[in-house]
Scaffold this motif. Structure first.
Motif, mmCIF file in Angstrom:
data_model
loop_
_atom_site.group_PDB
_atom_site.id
_atom_site.type_symbol
_atom_site.label_atom_id
_atom_site.label_comp_id
_atom_site.label_asym_id
_atom_site.label_seq_id
_atom_site.Cartn_x
_atom_site.Cartn_y
_atom_site.Cartn_z
ATOM 1 N N ILE A 21 0.812 -1.218 0.000
ATOM 2 C CA ILE A 21 0.000 0.000 0.000
ATOM 3 C C ILE A 21 0.844 1.266 0.000
ATOM 4 O O ILE A 21 0.458 2.272 -0.593
ATOM 5 N N TRP A 22 2.005 1.204 0.636
ATOM 6 C CA TRP A 22 2.863 2.388 0.764
ATOM 7 C C TRP A 22 3.976 2.349 -0.277
ATOM 8 O O TRP A 22 4.275 1.297 -0.846
ATOM 9 N N PRO A 23 4.608 3.504 -0.572
ATOM 10 C CA PRO A 23 5.700 3.531 -1.556
ATOM 11 C C PRO A 23 6.793 2.509 -1.249
ATOM 12 O O PRO A 23 7.023 2.145 -0.095
ATOM 13 N N ARG A 24 7.463 2.066 -2.277
ATOM 14 C CA ARG A 24 8.413 0.970 -2.156
ATOM 15 C C ARG A 24 9.576 1.271 -1.198
ATOM 16 O O ARG A 24 10.171 0.354 -0.650
ATOM 17 N N THR A 25 9.921 2.530 -1.005
ATOM 18 C CA THR A 25 11.037 2.863 -0.115
ATOM 19 C C THR A 25 10.572 3.228 1.289
ATOM 20 O O THR A 25 11.377 3.673 2.102
ATOM 21 N N SER A 26 9.291 3.034 1.590
ATOM 22 C CA SER A 26 8.746 3.449 2.888
ATOM 23 C C SER A 26 9.222 2.536 4.011
ATOM 24 O O SER A 26 9.312 1.317 3.852
ATOM 25 N N THR A 27 9.482 3.139 5.143
ATOM 26 C CA THR A 27 9.824 2.400 6.347
ATOM 27 C C THR A 27 9.610 3.331 7.534
ATOM 28 O O THR A 27 9.228 4.489 7.368
ATOM 29 N N ARG A 28 9.838 2.819 8.724
ATOM 30 C CA ARG A 28 9.855 3.679 9.911
ATOM 31 C C ARG A 28 11.278 3.734 10.450
ATOM 32 O O ARG A 28 11.942 2.701 10.592
ATOM 33 N N VAL A 53 3.872 14.001 -1.379
ATOM 34 C CA VAL A 53 5.228 13.459 -1.407
ATOM 35 C C VAL A 53 5.260 12.319 -2.414
ATOM 36 O O VAL A 53 4.442 11.395 -2.352
ATOM 37 N N LEU A 54 6.208 12.384 -3.346
ATOM 38 C CA LEU A 54 6.290 11.389 -4.420
ATOM 39 C C LEU A 54 7.640 10.688 -4.351
ATOM 40 O O LEU A 54 8.696 11.335 -4.380
ATOM 41 N N ASP A 55 7.596 9.382 -4.229
ATOM 42 C CA ASP A 55 8.790 8.550 -4.171
ATOM 43 C C ASP A 55 9.313 8.353 -5.593
ATOM 44 O O ASP A 55 8.782 7.548 -6.362
ATOM 45 N N GLU A 56 10.358 9.090 -5.944
ATOM 46 C CA GLU A 56 10.859 9.048 -7.316
ATOM 47 C C GLU A 56 11.311 7.645 -7.713
ATOM 48 O O GLU A 56 11.039 7.190 -8.838
ATOM 49 N N ASP A 57 12.000 6.949 -6.812
ATOM 50 C CA ASP A 57 12.483 5.611 -7.146
ATOM 51 C C ASP A 57 11.324 4.658 -7.395
ATOM 52 O O ASP A 57 11.392 3.791 -8.282
ATOM 53 N N ASP A 58 10.248 4.807 -6.616
ATOM 54 C CA ASP A 58 9.068 3.969 -6.808
ATOM 55 C C ASP A 58 8.468 4.219 -8.188
ATOM 56 O O ASP A 58 8.211 3.286 -8.961
ATOM 57 N N VAL A 59 8.238 5.485 -8.518
ATOM 58 C CA VAL A 59 7.582 5.814 -9.787
ATOM 59 C C VAL A 59 8.439 5.375 -10.974
ATOM 60 O O VAL A 59 7.949 4.751 -11.928
ATOM 61 N N ARG A 60 9.719 5.677 -10.923
ATOM 62 C CA ARG A 60 10.596 5.289 -12.025
ATOM 63 C C ARG A 60 10.666 3.761 -12.165
ATOM 64 O O ARG A 60 10.695 3.231 -13.290
ATOM 65 N N THR A 308 -1.443 3.076 -11.986
ATOM 66 C CA THR A 308 -0.536 2.036 -11.516
ATOM 67 C C THR A 308 0.921 2.467 -11.556
ATOM 68 O O THR A 308 1.767 1.850 -10.915
ATOM 69 N N ILE A 309 1.240 3.512 -12.284
ATOM 70 C CA ILE A 309 2.610 4.023 -12.313
ATOM 71 C C ILE A 309 2.849 5.034 -11.203
ATOM 72 O O ILE A 309 3.833 4.956 -10.462
ATOM 73 N N VAL A 310 1.946 5.980 -11.051
ATOM 74 C CA VAL A 310 2.212 7.092 -10.136
ATOM 75 C C VAL A 310 1.451 7.000 -8.825
ATOM 76 O O VAL A 310 1.829 7.634 -7.839
ATOM 77 N N GLY A 311 0.377 6.210 -8.783
ATOM 78 C CA GLY A 311 -0.455 6.170 -7.578
ATOM 79 C C GLY A 311 0.218 5.628 -6.341
ATOM 80 O O GLY A 311 0.241 6.282 -5.290
ATOM 81 N N PRO A 312 0.819 4.418 -6.407
ATOM 82 C CA PRO A 312 1.379 3.830 -5.186
ATOM 83 C C PRO A 312 2.562 4.593 -4.616
ATOM 84 O O PRO A 312 2.859 4.473 -3.422
ATOM 85 N N GLY A 313 3.250 5.362 -5.449
ATOM 86 C CA GLY A 313 4.444 6.074 -4.987
ATOM 87 C C GLY A 313 4.166 7.399 -4.316
ATOM 88 O O GLY A 313 5.111 8.090 -3.897
ATOM 89 N N GLY A 314 2.902 7.780 -4.194
ATOM 90 C CA GLY A 314 2.574 9.076 -3.606
ATOM 91 C C GLY A 314 1.888 8.948 -2.263
ATOM 92 O O GLY A 314 1.092 8.036 -2.034
#
Length: 446
Positions: A21-28, A53-60, A308-314
């Protein structure tokens, strides 16, 4: 709470950052949510809230996933999901095409030198100015949506000495299992030319009658937030039947087939999201089979992913302003944004996941409703959610999966400025869309 309403079950761990559900680089880190290596507390301090906030690595990475999965086909990002100059630069770097649905979206693409031959122009009511700009730029395709547009485009093409490649948007009658407002292939709506009523076949005749237009294919889009390929198979079969009729009537074999986009993402735990490689293999298999069955050469396939490209990374970051307990019902958590930065919940009941982002908490779960600061009772960001019971004003909360359609649909209701968009990567953050100020809101008023 009304008797017929049943609250969702509280998650086992309120602090969990679910990877689907969260961007691929998300953590605590030290309790706080970090995205792209950046602590959300630092983002709030440096850029304010609300904040996209947009996770560039996720979107790319998702752009690359599509390019790899659909190798040999064309992948055109649907700009309506979210478009800005930096997104266009990423698309150019990763080798994708772009769909635009207005003159403004086209202007964004052209402003950074995106190759016009990789642009497809959509829209159900393209103006003379928009079509002229598209022809002047030399866009790759124009998807025509009405008889009037065919005549308009033909006139402009002849006057300007251009011969654009044209696709016809076909309403296939496929019933997508999604919200009424985002289902787009049934006859009773504004998009496309009906297969069942014969207007699509008539559109083919009219385009072929104009030598200044080059008919290259058919286009179909069955809706949004689709999680399986069943509807695409039905649409492809119906389009193949039309391709056969075109060949029989006109002796013309069209070389391209665009099945649109609309693929779904996970907004809440339990949501399904298609695997991109499986989706690609499935769509190719469908198109190949239906064309072979119909005795047609297999056309070049185009797909149009956006969400599917930009949604999950934001994500969207808010600061809590008030926490109001309505005894026996729920707690209302009000933040500094709302339906001006995310109208989807009010528009068609979208669901989201939200967490306390600035710290972790072991407090028990508190049934909540995340609401905005606008003068509307429908100003709801997340209808049913759980926060720790010690949530307090000044805390930061984050909402996941907001990269698509939230900034695109943002508005200035109650004269709230639109938030900035910040890209994060490698522990660094930079503004890619400046947030509005009160001066921006007043500019243009006399």
């Amino acid at each position: 709470m009304l008797p017929q309403e049943r609250p969702p079950q509280a998650p086992a761990d309120l602090n969990r950052i679910h990877p689907a559900i969260w961007p691929r680089t998300s953590t605590r880190t030290d309790g706080a949510l970090t995205v792209g290596g950046v602590d959300v507390r630092d983002l709030a301090r440096d850029f304010g809230t609300p904040l996209y906030v947009l996770d560039e690595d996720d979107v790319r990475s998702r752009m690359r996933d599509y390019a790899e999965a659909f190798a040999g086909s064309d992948v055109h990002y649907a700009g309506k999901a979210f478009l800005c100059k930096e997104i266009v630069r990423w698309l150019q770097d990763e080798g994708l095409g772009l769909d635009v649905a207005s003159g403004g979206e086209l202007a964004v693409a052209l402003s950074v030198g995106f190759p016009p031959e990789r642009i497809t122009v959509h829209g159900n009511n393209k103006s003379v100015a928009e079509l002229s700009r598209a022809l002047e730029a030399g866009v790759g395709h124009v998807v025509v949506d009405s008889f009037e547009e065919i005549a308009r485009l033909g006139y402009l093409a002849e006057r300007m000495g251009r011969r654009p490649k044209v696709m016809i948007r076909v309403t296939t009658g496929v019933e997508a299992h999604t919200h009424e407002f985002i289902a787009t292939a049934h006859d009773d709506q504004k998009f496309g030319l009906s297969l069942g009523q014969g207007t699509a076949a008539e559109a083919v005749r009219r385009v072929l009658a104009l030598p200044q237009l080059e008919l290259v294919g058919l286009h179909s889009h069955i809706g949004s937030q689709i999680v399986d390929t069943g509807g695409f198979e039905v649409a492809a079969r119906r389009l193949a039947k039309l391709l056969v009729e075109i060949k029989d009537e006109h002796g013309v074999v069209l070389p391209e087939l665009d099945l649109g986009g609309g693929y779904g993402i996970a907004y809440v735990e339990g949501d399904e999201a298609p695997d991109i490689k499986e989706l690609a293999d499935g769509l190719r298999e469908i198109v190949t089979k239906v064309c072979v069955d119909a005795g047609l050469p297999v056309p070049r396939l185009t797909v149009e992913p956006g969400r599917t490209i930009v949604g999950p990374g934001g994500i969207t970051l808010y600061e809590v302003g008030t926490v109001k307990d309505v005894e026996g019902l729920r707690t209302y958590v009000s933040v500094d944004g709302g339906m001006s930065d995310n109208v989807r919940t009010a528009l068609y009941g979208a669901e989201y996941t939200t967490v306390l982002a600035s710290r972790e908490s072991d407090a028990p779960p508190m049934l909540s409703r995340l609401v905005g600061k606008h003068c509307e009772s429908g100003d709801i960001v997340v209808r049913d959610c759980y926060y720790p019971a010690d949530l307090a004003p000044g805390d930061l909360v984050a909402v996941s999966s907001t990269g698509a359609y939230c900034r695109s649909l943002a508005n200035n209701y109650n004269y709230l400025p639109k938030p900035a968009v910040v890209a994060v990567s490698g522990g660094k953050a930079r503004v890619i869309v400046r947030g509005e100020t009160e001066d921006d809101l007043l500019r243009g008023q006399l």
